[in-house]
Design a protein around this motif. Structure first.
Motif, PDB file in Angstrom:
ATOM      1  N   ILE A 140       0.878  -1.173   0.000  1.00 38.80           N
ATOM      2  CA  ILE A 140       0.000   0.000   0.000  1.00 38.80           C
ATOM      3  C   ILE A 140       0.911   1.217   0.000  1.00 38.80           C
ATOM      4  CG2 ILE A 140      -1.787   1.286   1.230  1.00 38.80           C
ATOM      5  CD1 ILE A 140      -2.665  -1.339   2.518  1.00 38.80           C
ATOM      6  N   GLN A 141       0.719   2.087  -0.985  1.00 42.50           N
ATOM      7  CA  GLN A 141       1.605   3.232  -1.132  1.00 42.50           C
ATOM      8  C   GLN A 141       1.609   4.112   0.114  1.00 42.50           C
ATOM      9  OE1 GLN A 141       0.861   5.480  -4.668  1.00 42.50           O
ATOM     10  NE2 GLN A 141       2.926   6.332  -4.691  1.00 42.50           N
ATOM     11  N   GLU A 142       0.426   4.551   0.545  1.00 42.05           N
ATOM     12  CA  GLU A 142       0.321   5.390   1.740  1.00 42.05           C
ATOM     13  C   GLU A 142      -0.444   4.613   2.800  1.00 42.05           C
ATOM     14  OE1 GLU A 142      -1.482   9.704   2.983  1.00 42.05           O
ATOM     15  OE2 GLU A 142      -0.917   9.387   0.897  1.00 42.05           O
ATOM     16  N   LYS A 143       0.299   4.008   3.716  1.00 43.82           N
ATOM     17  CA  LYS A 143      -0.320   3.167   4.737  1.00 43.82           C
ATOM     18  C   LYS A 143      -1.106   4.021   5.735  1.00 43.82           C
ATOM     19  CE  LYS A 143       2.963  -0.666   4.506  1.00 43.82           C
ATOM     20  NZ  LYS A 143       3.015  -0.628   3.107  1.00 43.82           N
ATOM     21  N   PRO A 144      -2.301   3.564   6.105  1.00 48.78           N
ATOM     22  CA  PRO A 144      -3.091   4.321   7.081  1.00 48.78           C
ATOM     23  C   PRO A 144      -2.516   4.160   8.485  1.00 48.78           C
ATOM     24  CG  PRO A 144      -4.193   2.272   6.539  1.00 48.78           C
ATOM     25  CD  PRO A 144      -2.990   2.366   5.644  1.00 48.78           C
ATOM     26  N   ILE A 145      -2.822   5.129   9.338  1.00 51.64           N
ATOM     27  CA  ILE A 145      -2.435   4.975  10.733  1.00 51.64           C
ATOM     28  C   ILE A 145      -3.469   4.072  11.405  1.00 51.64           C
ATOM     29  CG2 ILE A 145      -1.220   7.171  10.882  1.00 51.64           C
ATOM     30  CD1 ILE A 145      -3.662   8.273  12.412  1.00 51.64           C
ATOM     31  N   ILE A 146      -3.018   3.333  12.394  1.00 53.15           N
ATOM     32  CA  ILE A 146      -3.893   2.437  13.141  1.00 53.15           C
ATOM     33  C   ILE A 146      -4.143   3.075  14.498  1.00 53.15           C
ATOM     34  CG2 ILE A 146      -4.147   0.121  14.140  1.00 53.15           C
ATOM     35  CD1 ILE A 146      -3.968  -0.047  11.154  1.00 53.15           C
ATOM     36  N   THR A 147      -5.412   3.264  14.838  1.00 55.95           N
ATOM     37  CA  THR A 147      -5.769   3.829  16.133  1.00 55.95           C
ATOM     38  C   THR A 147      -6.758   2.905  16.821  1.00 55.95           C
ATOM     39  OG1 THR A 147      -7.509   5.179  15.130  1.00 55.95           O
ATOM     40  CG2 THR A 147      -5.356   6.228  15.440  1.00 55.95           C
ATOM     41  N   ARG A 148      -6.990   3.162  18.083  1.00 55.12           N
ATOM     42  CA  ARG A 148      -7.896   2.341  18.882  1.00 55.12           C
ATOM     43  C   ARG A 148      -8.626   3.219  19.875  1.00 55.12           C
ATOM     44  NH1 ARG A 148      -4.697  -1.148  22.804  1.00 55.12           N
ATOM     45  NH2 ARG A 148      -6.658  -1.071  23.884  1.00 55.12           N
ATOM     46  N   LEU A 149      -9.623   2.664  20.494  1.00 50.20           N
ATOM     47  CA  LEU A 149     -10.324   3.386  21.544  1.00 50.20           C
ATOM     48  C   LEU A 149      -9.367   3.676  22.684  1.00 50.20           C
ATOM     49  CD1 LEU A 149     -13.718   1.477  21.871  1.00 50.20           C
ATOM     50  CD2 LEU A 149     -13.361   3.780  21.014  1.00 50.20           C
ATOM     51  N   SER A 150      -9.479   4.853  23.268  1.00 51.89           N
ATOM     52  CA  SER A 150      -8.693   5.181  24.441  1.00 51.89           C
ATOM     53  C   SER A 150      -9.191   4.330  25.597  1.00 51.89           C
ATOM     54  CB  SER A 150      -8.865   6.666  24.756  1.00 51.89           C
ATOM     55  OG  SER A 150      -8.127   7.003  25.884  1.00 51.89           O
ATOM     56  N   MET A 151      -8.271   3.899  26.426  1.00 51.86           N
ATOM     57  CA  MET A 151      -8.671   3.091  27.574  1.00 51.86           C
ATOM     58  C   MET A 151      -8.332   3.839  28.849  1.00 51.86           C
ATOM     59  SD  MET A 151      -7.828  -0.836  26.525  1.00 51.86           S
ATOM     60  CE  MET A 151      -6.144  -0.710  27.012  1.00 51.86           C
ATOM     61  N   GLY A 152      -9.052   3.577  29.877  1.00 43.81           N
ATOM     62  CA  GLY A 152      -8.799   4.205  31.167  1.00 43.81           C
ATOM     63  C   GLY A 152     -10.017   4.098  32.052  1.00 43.81           C
ATOM     64  N   ILE A 153     -10.065   4.909  33.063  1.00 44.29           N
ATOM     65  CA  ILE A 153     -11.169   4.865  34.013  1.00 44.29           C
ATOM     66  C   ILE A 153     -12.369   5.562  33.394  1.00 44.29           C
ATOM     67  CG2 ILE A 153     -11.932   5.563  36.316  1.00 44.29           C
ATOM     68  CD1 ILE A 153      -8.895   5.496  37.077  1.00 44.29           C
ATOM     69  N   PRO A 154     -13.510   4.874  33.301  1.00 44.13           N
ATOM     70  CA  PRO A 154     -14.678   5.491  32.667  1.00 44.13           C
ATOM     71  C   PRO A 154     -15.247   6.624  33.505  1.00 44.13           C
ATOM     72  CG  PRO A 154     -15.279   3.386  33.623  1.00 44.13           C
ATOM     73  CD  PRO A 154     -13.791   3.530  33.789  1.00 44.13           C
ATOM     74  N   PHE A 155     -15.939   7.549  32.838  1.00 42.26           N
ATOM     75  CA  PHE A 155     -16.598   8.655  33.518  1.00 42.26           C
ATOM     76  C   PHE A 155     -17.564   8.073  34.544  1.00 42.26           C
ATOM     77  CE2 PHE A 155     -19.734  12.030  34.023  1.00 42.26           C
ATOM     78  CZ  PHE A 155     -18.879  13.107  34.255  1.00 42.26           C
ATOM     79  N   GLY A 156     -17.443   8.507  35.775  1.00 41.54           N
ATOM     80  CA  GLY A 156     -18.297   7.985  36.835  1.00 41.54           C
ATOM     81  C   GLY A 156     -17.721   6.750  37.499  1.00 41.54           C
ATOM     82  N   GLY A 157     -16.579   6.247  36.960  1.00 39.24           N
ATOM     83  CA  GLY A 157     -15.948   5.060  37.527  1.00 39.24           C
ATOM     84  C   GLY A 157     -15.161   5.412  38.781  1.00 39.24           C
ATOM     85  N   SER A 158     -14.726   4.404  39.488  1.00 37.73           N
ATOM     86  CA  SER A 158     -14.008   4.603  40.735  1.00 37.73           C
ATOM     87  C   SER A 158     -12.588   4.058  40.630  1.00 37.73           C
ATOM     88  CB  SER A 158     -14.745   3.877  41.869  1.00 37.73           C
ATOM     89  OG  SER A 158     -13.972   3.883  43.043  1.00 37.73           O
ATOM     90  N   ILE A 159     -11.616   4.861  41.057  1.00 32.89           N
ATOM     91  CA  ILE A 159     -10.227   4.402  41.081  1.00 32.89           C
ATOM     92  C   ILE A 159     -10.093   3.221  42.031  1.00 32.89           C
ATOM     93  CG2 ILE A 159      -7.879   5.041  41.787  1.00 32.89           C
ATOM     94  CD1 ILE A 159      -8.432   7.823  40.657  1.00 32.89           C
ATOM     95  N   GLU A 160     -10.843   3.250  43.111  1.00 35.29           N
ATOM     96  CA  GLU A 160     -10.766   2.194  44.126  1.00 35.29           C
ATOM     97  C   GLU A 160     -11.012   0.807  43.528  1.00 35.29           C
ATOM     98  OE1 GLU A 160     -13.066   0.871  48.250  1.00 35.29           O
ATOM     99  OE2 GLU A 160     -13.715   2.650  47.159  1.00 35.29           O
ATOM    100  N   PHE A 161     -11.914   0.713  42.554  1.00 38.82           N
ATOM    101  CA  PHE A 161     -12.267  -0.590  41.997  1.00 38.82           C
ATOM    102  C   PHE A 161     -11.622  -0.859  40.643  1.00 38.82           C
ATOM    103  CE2 PHE A 161     -15.861   0.632  44.745  1.00 38.82           C
ATOM    104  CZ  PHE A 161     -15.718  -0.365  45.701  1.00 38.82           C
TER     105      PHE A 161
END
Length: 193
Positions: free
Chosen positions: A156-177
């Motif tokens: 492929i002449q111009e290869k696309p970039i590969i991205t993914r969903l960001s991961m981390g603590i969801p909104f409303g989630g708790s660090i404790e768990f």
């Protein structure tokens, strides 16, 4: 009573249908068949012109082009057709979609065929970015890694970039768990406040 069991078994053969739900639905269909027959006939009628596109895996109407009227610069890679409504409804993205369609993510014998289809779509759409919208799992990570490695080998002449969903603590989630990996991902993908 044998026909009732046969109807229950047919309903139970559908994905996500438990025995109890199938029994209740079968009994309701029989008790109220005059109300439900038009609905069932309509479902059959509406499903007749629908097919699964061999290249993208999308459910489309016969004669329709997959990803018609969608922007081709970004390709959203999702696990199945059932994910599309949820993603499009919540993001309002008008991007092209590719269905992985791997029923068992631990069965990698099918991966080569899926990647061949994916690369064919990337080439034909002249895709600039491939965004994987997959449920976080070890198998999803492996699929993304293999796709990225194999894409480097593709002509492929111009290869696309590969991205993914960001991961981390969801909104409303708790660090404790949150587990160790979730916290590490949240820290590494931090943003300015």
């Amino acid at each position: 009573m044998n026909n009732l069991k046969d109807i229950t078994d047919l309903i139970r053969s559908l994905p996500g249908m438990s025995l109890k739900t199938s029994e209740r639905l079968a009994i309701n269909l029989i008790e109220n068949k005059h109300e439900h027959i038009p609905t069932l006939e309509k479902i059959v009628s509406l499903s007749q012109p629908l097919i699964k596109d061999e290249l993208t895996g999308l459910i489309i109407s016969k004669g329709e082009e997959a990803n018609n009227n969608k922007e081709k610069d970004m390709l959203l890679v999702v696990e199945s057709n059932k994910d599309i409504f949820n993603i499009l409804e919540k993001t309002n993205l008008n991007k092209s979609i590719f269905i992985l369609g791997i029923k068992n993510k631990r069965d990698f014998s099918n991966t080569k065929k899926v990647l061949d289809r994916l690369f064919e779509v990337i080439k034909s759409y002249n895709t600039k970015e491939v965004l994987f919208l997959l449920t976080p799992s070890i198998e999803s990570e492996l699929i993304m890694r293999v796709a990225k490695e194999e894409l480097e080998k593709e002509n492929i002449q111009e290869k696309p970039i590969i991205t993914r969903l960001s991961m981390g603590i969801p909104f409303g989630g708790s660090i404790e768990f949150s587990d160790e990996r979730t916290i590490k991902e949240a820290v590494s993908k931090r943003e300015k406040a």
